[in-house]
Design a protein around this motif. Sequence first.
Motif, mmCIF file in Angstrom:
data_model
loop_
_atom_site.group_PDB
_atom_site.id
_atom_site.type_symbol
_atom_site.label_atom_id
_atom_site.label_comp_id
_atom_site.label_asym_id
_atom_site.label_seq_id
_atom_site.Cartn_x
_atom_site.Cartn_y
_atom_site.Cartn_z
ATOM 1 N N LYS A 226 0.757 -1.215 -0.130
ATOM 2 C CA LYS A 226 0.010 -0.103 -0.127
ATOM 3 C C LYS A 226 0.864 1.255 -0.067
ATOM 4 C CE LYS A 226 -3.867 -2.058 2.094
ATOM 5 N NZ LYS A 226 -4.929 -1.947 3.607
ATOM 6 N N PRO A 227 0.249 2.150 -0.783
ATOM 7 C CA PRO A 227 -0.603 2.196 -1.894
ATOM 8 C C PRO A 227 -0.128 1.281 -3.033
ATOM 9 C CG PRO A 227 0.710 4.101 -2.065
ATOM 10 C CD PRO A 227 1.098 3.462 -0.886
ATOM 11 N N ASN A 228 -1.200 1.062 -3.715
ATOM 12 C CA ASN A 228 -1.287 0.384 -5.070
ATOM 13 C C ASN A 228 -2.156 0.856 -6.023
ATOM 14 O OD1 ASN A 228 -3.642 -1.306 -4.832
ATOM 15 N ND2 ASN A 228 -2.334 -2.015 -2.934
ATOM 16 N N GLY A 229 -2.111 0.272 -7.107
ATOM 17 C CA GLY A 229 -3.177 0.546 -8.040
ATOM 18 C C GLY A 229 -3.043 1.961 -8.720
ATOM 19 N N GLU A 230 -4.470 2.562 -8.710
ATOM 20 C CA GLU A 230 -4.655 3.919 -9.292
ATOM 21 C C GLU A 230 -3.810 5.002 -8.348
ATOM 22 O OE1 GLU A 230 -5.019 6.566 -12.240
ATOM 23 O OE2 GLU A 230 -5.414 4.308 -12.291
ATOM 24 N N ARG A 231 -3.890 4.540 -7.099
ATOM 25 C CA ARG A 231 -3.379 5.510 -6.044
ATOM 26 C C ARG A 231 -1.934 5.704 -6.078
ATOM 27 N NH1 ARG A 231 -4.074 4.369 -0.104
ATOM 28 N NH2 ARG A 231 -2.766 6.374 -0.052
ATOM 29 N N LEU A 232 -1.271 4.587 -6.535
ATOM 30 C CA LEU A 232 0.248 4.889 -6.658
ATOM 31 C C LEU A 232 0.480 5.319 -8.217
ATOM 32 C CD1 LEU A 232 2.799 3.927 -5.000
ATOM 33 C CD2 LEU A 232 2.928 1.817 -6.495
#
Length: 278
Positions: A226-232
């Motif tokens: 975390k964070p991952n995906g779109e947040r990253l």
Amino acid sequence: MKRQFVMLTFDLEEFDIPEEYGQKVSTKEQFDITLEGMDRLKKLLAVHRIPVTFFTTGNFALKNPELIKKLSQRHEIASHALFHSPFHEFRQEDILESKQILEEVTGIKVTGFRMPRLKPLNISRLSDWGFQYDSSINPTFLPGRYNLLHKSAEPTVEKGLIILPCSTSPTLRFPLFWLSFKNLPSALYTAIAKRTLRKRRNLMLYFHPWEFAGIDHYKLPGYVKKPNGERLIQKLDYLISALKETGAEFITSQDYCAYLIKTDKAFQSVDKSAAEFD
């Protein structure tokens, strides 16, 4: 004003990190997660129109040749050995095999290498195999992982290779690797990166495409996932935008080596055939 260069690098590999924490992940799932992250990453890089370096395992390239071929038209493809998993017995010859696979897939000479997990490596054979540079050094101290404060934080020449260390902050040698990017507030990480760039005039950062996939459900420590995906992706967008504002040039690792060879006598003993720098 002296030129400043940013090298964004991504270890394009199988998503096998859950296995380090005792969670089995199928081979198909390992590739699917990495590809999910790559989809997001490709879109961001296209928006910013910057070249990067993908340190790619031969195994990943064999399974995804069309993707690697397409990436090579805009970005650098470098070697990340044959397999990434710690459960595959590593052989020195795996490095040469991975290079041959990547060159066959892309039709382009591969000149760079990074050891999976930045593990210690005898680099003496890399030059003989046609590599021009190695980027397997994180010149910092992390208990239980790295104790490399004796290594230069600047590019050097060793055993016929250019050594491109991953960036650490001036003075304290704080590592600017993927875990720092993930866990520090964006403004703080970016400030340290900018200071490092001003001091050394080069910035070598590394990440993994699988970080940009949705991996919340895996049994991984929070600081890993975390964070991952779109947040990253949003964090990376912020970082790239901020670094662009410095006026620095975004460049592949291979092209940065060509620049060093052209402008610094200390690097002119390294083979110049890999690339020409304008």
